[in-house]
Design a protein around this motif. Sequence first.
Motif, mmCIF file in Angstrom:
data_model
loop_
_atom_site.group_PDB
_atom_site.id
_atom_site.type_symbol
_atom_site.label_atom_id
_atom_site.label_comp_id
_atom_site.label_asym_id
_atom_site.label_seq_id
_atom_site.Cartn_x
_atom_site.Cartn_y
_atom_site.Cartn_z
ATOM 1 N N LEU A 1 121.986 -29.557 -1.371
ATOM 2 C CA LEU A 1 121.424 -30.688 -0.626
ATOM 3 C C LEU A 1 122.338 -31.916 -0.718
ATOM 4 O O LEU A 1 122.499 -32.657 0.261
ATOM 5 N N LEU A 2 122.922 -32.121 -1.888
ATOM 6 C CA LEU A 2 123.819 -33.254 -2.090
ATOM 7 C C LEU A 2 125.061 -33.131 -1.208
ATOM 8 O O LEU A 2 125.520 -34.107 -0.600
ATOM 9 N N GLN B 1 120.308 -25.597 -5.829
ATOM 10 C CA GLN B 1 119.737 -26.029 -4.556
ATOM 11 C C GLN B 1 119.939 -27.525 -4.327
ATOM 12 O O GLN B 1 120.253 -27.955 -3.216
ATOM 13 N N VAL B 2 119.761 -28.322 -5.378
ATOM 14 C CA VAL B 2 119.967 -29.765 -5.250
ATOM 15 C C VAL B 2 121.441 -30.070 -4.971
ATOM 16 O O VAL B 2 121.766 -30.978 -4.192
ATOM 17 N N LEU C 1 119.498 -37.769 -5.177
ATOM 18 C CA LEU C 1 119.937 -36.401 -5.459
ATOM 19 C C LEU C 1 120.857 -36.365 -6.674
ATOM 20 O O LEU C 1 120.766 -35.447 -7.496
ATOM 21 N N ARG D 1 118.906 -26.515 -9.744
ATOM 22 C CA ARG D 1 120.132 -27.333 -9.778
ATOM 23 C C ARG D 1 121.075 -26.932 -8.650
ATOM 24 O O ARG D 1 121.657 -27.792 -7.978
ATOM 25 N N SER E 1 118.738 -36.529 -9.631
ATOM 26 C CA SER E 1 118.053 -35.248 -9.845
ATOM 27 C C SER E 1 118.967 -34.245 -10.542
ATOM 28 O O SER E 1 118.536 -33.523 -11.447
ATOM 29 N N VAL E 2 120.231 -34.203 -10.118
ATOM 30 C CA VAL E 2 121.191 -33.303 -10.770
ATOM 31 C C VAL E 2 121.361 -33.688 -12.239
ATOM 32 O O VAL E 2 121.361 -32.819 -13.132
#
Length: 307
Positions: free
Chosen positions: A133-134, A129-130, A160, A127, A163-164
């Motif tokens: 990225l976001l 890491q995402v 993204l 989480r 994904s979160v």
Amino acid sequence: MSGIGIDVCKKHLDVAVFQGPARQFNNTAAGHCKLVRWLNTLPVKQVVLEATGGYELAALDALHQAALPVARANAQRARSLANTLGRAKTDRLDAAMLAYMAEKIDLHPYVPLEPWQRRLGEYVRARQQVIELLKMAKQQLLPVADKPLRKMLQGNIKQLVRSVARLDVLIAEQLKTLLIEHPHLAILKTLKGVGPVLLAVLMCRLPELGTLGGKQIARLVGVAPLSNDSGSVRGKRGIKGGRADIRQTLYMAAMSAARHEPRLRDFYRSLRARGKEGKVALVAVMRKMLIILNARVRDERAAMRPA
């Protein structure tokens, strides 16, 4: 007794004895066995490994299981010490620097994570890491004017975000089960400001919670104020080192607690009324929040212990 330093990479462990020999072992189960056998022939004071994104975990567990005194050093603290000593950076020199740290500084002993903490930790790390990225994807979008390109980048951002949201659901499902299996940790939810994200981070990244004193837990996380005085000059206190991922999550939680938790809200307001900067006052809330949570877990464990 000698300090032992181990520089960890994906394939190898470079090992140095303070003012003594150096050796290299494979970062594999077989290599860990050879390392333990060799260390058992030495008068070991403390073994120190630098945190390297997870490549050190198997070696830490092997050393802990062998009843060797082992600790994991914060990477920033280790690099600062190396700069102070004027050392260049190679794997062998890093190991020697860690051996110096092992010889001169008593670090908090490594506490291995339970299997459930490791599994939850993987989701928490994913989480985080995402989220990073976001943030980068949003920054990437800002200067773009071309409509087709903006549309493509916006699609990446939406993915993204999904994904979160999905990771939040999966983490929440684990927490629901884990709080039943470990009821003493449910006490963490009684403090306003502790949401699912902080709850998950504390459960998987701070196994020492409830086992240390307030000052110890604050130093371990890196929210204890550090002096910066010289002679008659009293410098500005600051925080650094410790477990940065816990500190980052705790900061966001403290912002909420300073508004909604009466005890912490009054504490924050009193600091501001005395002229403290907003960020300084918020860091003090972080520290107080952590100390309160530590005490509640400790007391809950004591209450649940059979008489």
